[in-house]
Design an enzyme around this catalytic site. Sequence first.
Site, PDB file in Angstrom:
ATOM      1  N   ASP A  70       0.641  -1.279   0.101  1.00 14.11           N
ATOM      2  CA  ASP A  70       0.041   0.126   0.014  1.00 14.11           C
ATOM      3  C   ASP A  70       0.890   1.114   0.034  1.00 14.11           C
ATOM      4  O   ASP A  70       1.755   1.473   1.006  1.00 14.11           O
ATOM      5  CB  ASP A  70      -0.747   0.014   1.523  1.00 14.11           C
ATOM      6  CG  ASP A  70      -2.070  -0.900   1.399  1.00 14.11           C
ATOM      7  OD1 ASP A  70      -2.804  -0.639   2.177  1.00 14.11           O
ATOM      8  OD2 ASP A  70      -1.973  -1.928   0.341  1.00 14.11           O
ATOM      9  N   LYS A 133      -7.502   3.426  -2.772  1.00 10.51           N
ATOM     10  CA  LYS A 133      -8.007   3.264  -1.492  1.00 10.51           C
ATOM     11  C   LYS A 133      -8.188   4.700  -1.130  1.00 10.51           C
ATOM     12  O   LYS A 133      -7.231   5.542  -1.227  1.00 10.51           O
ATOM     13  CB  LYS A 133      -6.951   2.593  -0.520  1.00 10.51           C
ATOM     14  CG  LYS A 133      -7.366   2.109   0.622  1.00 10.51           C
ATOM     15  CD  LYS A 133      -6.258   1.261   1.327  1.00 10.51           C
ATOM     16  CE  LYS A 133      -6.337   1.275   2.911  1.00 10.51           C
ATOM     17  NZ  LYS A 133      -5.550   0.395   3.549  1.00 10.51           N
ATOM     18  N   LYS A 169     -11.045   0.376  -2.266  1.00 10.08           N
ATOM     19  CA  LYS A 169     -11.221   0.082  -0.939  1.00 10.08           C
ATOM     20  C   LYS A 169     -11.531   1.148  -0.133  1.00 10.08           C
ATOM     21  O   LYS A 169     -10.446   2.052   0.028  1.00 10.08           O
ATOM     22  CB  LYS A 169     -10.067  -0.477  -0.594  1.00 10.08           C
ATOM     23  CG  LYS A 169      -9.873  -1.054   0.957  1.00 10.08           C
ATOM     24  CD  LYS A 169      -8.601  -2.008   1.158  1.00 10.08           C
ATOM     25  CE  LYS A 169      -8.568  -2.077   2.550  1.00 10.08           C
ATOM     26  NZ  LYS A 169      -7.340  -3.288   3.018  1.00 10.08           N
TER      27      LYS A 169
END
Lengths: 233, 771
Positions: A70, A133, A169
Site C-alpha cells: 500500500d 483506497k 477500498k
Amino acid sequence: MAGRNPGTELELGWISKVYVNRPAVVRHAEQIKKWKTVKVAAGFPSGQTPLEAKLTEIRLAVEYGAREIDIVISRSLVLTGQWEGLYEEIRLCRAACGEAHMKTILATGELGSLANVYKASMIAMMAGSDFIKTSTGKEVENATFPVGIVMMRAIKEYYWQTGYKVGFKPAGGIRTAKEAITWLMLVKEELGVEWLTPELFRLGASSLLGDIEQQVFYHVTGSYALQHELAMA
Amino acid sequence: MAALVALGAAPVAKIFATMEEGPIPAGINPGEAWLESHGRSLGHFVAGTWLKPPGRMSLECQEAATGRTVAVVPAGDSSDLAAAVAAAAAAAEAWAGLGGPERGQRLTRLATTLDSDRRGTMGALLALAGGRPLCQTLGADLDLGLRLLQVPAGGAQLGLPGLEGWTPLGVVAVVLAGPCSLSALLWKLGPLLAMGNTALVLSSPAAAPPLLLLGELSGEGAVLPPGVLNVLAGPPGLCQALRAHPEVTSVTFLGAAQEELQALVWGSPCRGPRLGGPRGGRVVVIVLDSADLDSAAAAIAATAATPPALFPWGGCVVLAQDAVAVALEQRLRARLGALRVGDPLDPKTEVGPLPPGTPPPEGVVQEAHEEGAQVFQVPLPPLPEGGHRFYPPTLISGAALTSCCLREPAPGPLLVLLPVRSPNEAVAVASALPQTVAAAVWAQDITVALDTADRLPQGLVWLNALDLLDPSGGCAGGAMDTDLDEALREFGCPPWEQPPEVDEPLSPLVTADDPGDPDLAQAVAAARGAAPGWGRLAGACRARVLRGAAAALWGGHGTPKDGGSGDTDGSLRRALLRWAARVERGGGAVQEVPGGRVLVTRRPLGVVGVAWGWPRPLPLELLPPALALGNCVVVAAPPGGAGPVQRLRKALVAAGLPGGALMVLPGNSRGSGSRLARQRPDGLWLCGTDADCDWASAVSVPRVWGVPAGLLGAGGQDPPSRRRAGAGAALHPPPLSVAAGRGSLRPPQNAPNLRGFQTSHCAPNPRPPPQ
C-alpha cells in the site's frame, strides 16, 4: 494510458475538464444512505516521506516477500496541481513493486475537493495501481459516501476508456454492519455486480468485524451478545 | 442450510454470486387494510360523512400495476353533485368567517394527522391507485404535499401583506381530469382552503381512494368543519353538470390538456366559473460541457424513473452539448439499465407502471425507430400480469427535431437525447419545444449557467439539480410559476371586485370560420417584434421614456394640453411618473428553501392586447404600468376613440419608446376581444361590453382581465394607486377582473410573469462531523 500500457504517452488533456458537483453528489449519498443494505509500506500514514525513501521501503518489502503493497501519495502534489509529478511518483512505485499487488492510498480527506479526488484517482489508475483506497484510516476524515461515489465514478470511467478493472477500498470510519451493507449497495449501483468480489472491493475496518459478529449473533439467537461471549477484536 | 431452503431463500453461495437484493418482509399493507375496513366499497365524502346513494351503479377503482379491482365507488351523477354543492355552500360562510389564523391552524392539524399515523396508509393508497413507487409516495411526494398544506396555512396565519381585504370566492370545484398526484392536488387545495373557500373535488374512480382518505381525515376529529372538503367520484363527464350550479364560483382543472379545456368551455353558458390549472408538460434538461456528467446522468435517470410530483406527465428531453453528448449517453444507458422496475408497493422499486388511463408510448417509439433514431430499451423483468401496464425505461437518441417524440410529451419513462452545439442553440431548442413546464441547466461554469437560465422561457429553472420543489420558493404549474402570494390570490376576490351578477349566458360571437384580421395580426406581430428589446431594457431606461412622455404631454406645468376625454385630471401624468419610479427600483427576491436558494425574478408577459369597446372609456392609467414593466401593448380602439391613446403614443415614441411597443388600431369594436384573443397575445384586457369575448378563444390566452366599470368614478381619490398597493409586489398589469354587467368573466389565472430559478449551490446537509 500509460501505466498498464507501456509505450503510450501520458496525456493530461482531460484534467481541466473534470467537473464534480459537490451538492449533487452529497444529495445522492444521502439518498443511498436511506436505503433499506494489507501489508503497508511507503509513506504510511502521511505520505510525506521523500520519494527515494518510499521506493527503498517498497523494494525491501518486496524482497522480504510481501505480496501486497500500500503506498500513500504525496498530497502536496495534488494540492498544487502537479499532475505529471504525481504520475511519475506512482509509476516509479509501481515499477518498484514489480509483480506485487499495489494499492494507492489517496488520503481523500486531505485533498481538498471532490474534483481533486477524481483527478487523483484517475492519475493513480493511469500509473498502474491495482486498487485505489480512500485513506489510511488514521486521518481526520476517512471514507465518506460522497468521496466513495466520486472514486467509483472514476473507476468506471477508466474501465470504459481502457478496459482495465481497478479495485476500490474504502478504509476508516466504517463501524457498523449497516454501513458496510450500504457500501455494498453503493458499489452495486455505481460499478455493477462484477465489482462485488474480493479482488475488486474490500473494506478497511477494524471495529467493523465486532459489529458483524454481533449482528450474526442476533440473527441466530435473537439477542445481542454480552461482552465476554465474543472474541476480543 | 436445509432450513433456509425450506424458507424459500436461495442458497448462500448463490446469493454471493449474484448479489441480488433480498425481499423486504412486507407487513400488512395499510392501504389495503383501510379499504378492507370499508368493505372495499367506498362512497362519496360529502358534508363530513360518507354518502352512499342507494341503488347506484358502481365504478371500479383498479390497481395501477395489475388492473385488479381494489374497491368500488358509486358513479356520481348530478344529484350527488347538487348535494355536495349545497353542503359546500352551506359551510362556506362559516369557514370564511373563522378567519385566517384559525384556518391556518386547522390546516396544520390536517397536515399533522396526515403525517403521523396515516402516512403509511396514504402512501400505500397512492402507490396502489396511481402507480408511483412507494419509496416516492411515502417519501418525497408526501413531504412535498405536507409542505403544500403547511405553507399556505402559515401564510394565512401570518396574514400576508399583499392580501389585505381579499375575500374568498366561495365554493371552488377542483376537477381532476387526468392522473394526478397528491402534491398536484394539494398545490391547489392548500391555498384554496387557506383563503377561506370550500372545496369540491371531482375525481375519476381510479384516483379516488387516496382523496377519499384525505376527506375522511379531514372529517376525523372535526379538523375541518363538515362541508369544507367534499370528494366525489364519478365518470369524466360529471364536470359538465357544474354549469348548472351558480354557487360554484371557480373551477380548476388539473391534468387536462388545453384542447380538453376548450371542449369543456366552448358553447357553455359562461356563468362565472374561473378556469385555471396546470397543464401537463415535460422537463427540459440542458447539459453543457462544464457539467458534472455523472451527477447529471444519475439525476436524469431518477427523473425518468419517477417524474417529479407536480408534473407527472411528460418525460424528459435532454439537450447535451456536443462535447459531452456521447459520454452522457453512455452514462444514461448504464443508469437506465440499473433501474428497478416492479410492483409499486415494493419499497425497492424505482419504476412503477404507467398511470392508469395513459396509453403506452409505443407509437412514438415506433415512429422514432422508423425515422432512424437509436432506441435503447431495457428489457422488462418478469412482472405481475405480464407487465402490460408497465413500460420499460427508454432512451431515444439521434431523433430529428421534427420527430413525434419531441412534438408532444409522451408518458412513461421516456428520455429523448438531442445534441446541441452551444448554449445558444440549447436555449433556442428549449424555447421551441412545446409543452415544457420546467428546465434544468447542468453546468459548473456559473456565468454560463446563470446566463442560460436567464434566457430560458420556462418558469422554473433548476441549476445543477432536478426536482427540488418547494412551495415557498415557487412551484411550477403549467408553463408558469406561482409563488405563495399568487397562489393565494388565485382563490381570492380582491377588494375592488364587484360580485358577479349572472344574467344570461354568453354565446360565442365569432365563429371558428370568421376571416382573419390582417391589421390586427400585423399589429400583434409588430408588438412581438418589439417585445424582446423593450422587455430587456434596464428599468432605468424604461423609466426615462415614461418620464419623457409625461414631460412632453404636460410641458412640466401640470396642466393637460388637451381636453382629456375620459382622463381625470393629471392622473395619467401621476401614473406615468409613479410607474417610472417603481420600475427604476427594480424587483425580484431571493428565497431560501431547503436544499438551496431560489432566485425569483419577474419578467414581462410579452404582448398584452387591450380590447376596448364603446361606450366605456378606456382608463389610460392602465397603460403606463404595462409599458413600464416591459410589455408591449396592442389597443383595439373603437372608431373615434383612439385620440387620447394616439396622443399618449406620440409622446412616448418621441421620448424613446420603440415603434411596436404600443400599437393602436382604430376599427370595429364588435368582438374585438375574440379577435384579439385569436392572435394569441400573452395577456388580454377586456374593457368593453361583455359580448366582446367568448371563452373558447380566451382559453388559449394565459391571462385575461376585465376592467370594472367603476374604476374612474371616484373623483378626487386616486383609485389606481390603492389598487396597485393592494396588488402587493405584483408587477403585472393590475389584476382587475370582472366586467360588471351581463354574465361575468373570470379569467384563467395562469400567468407567465413570474420566473424562479432554483439553484442548489449549497449541499443539503452539513458535512458529517469528523470521526
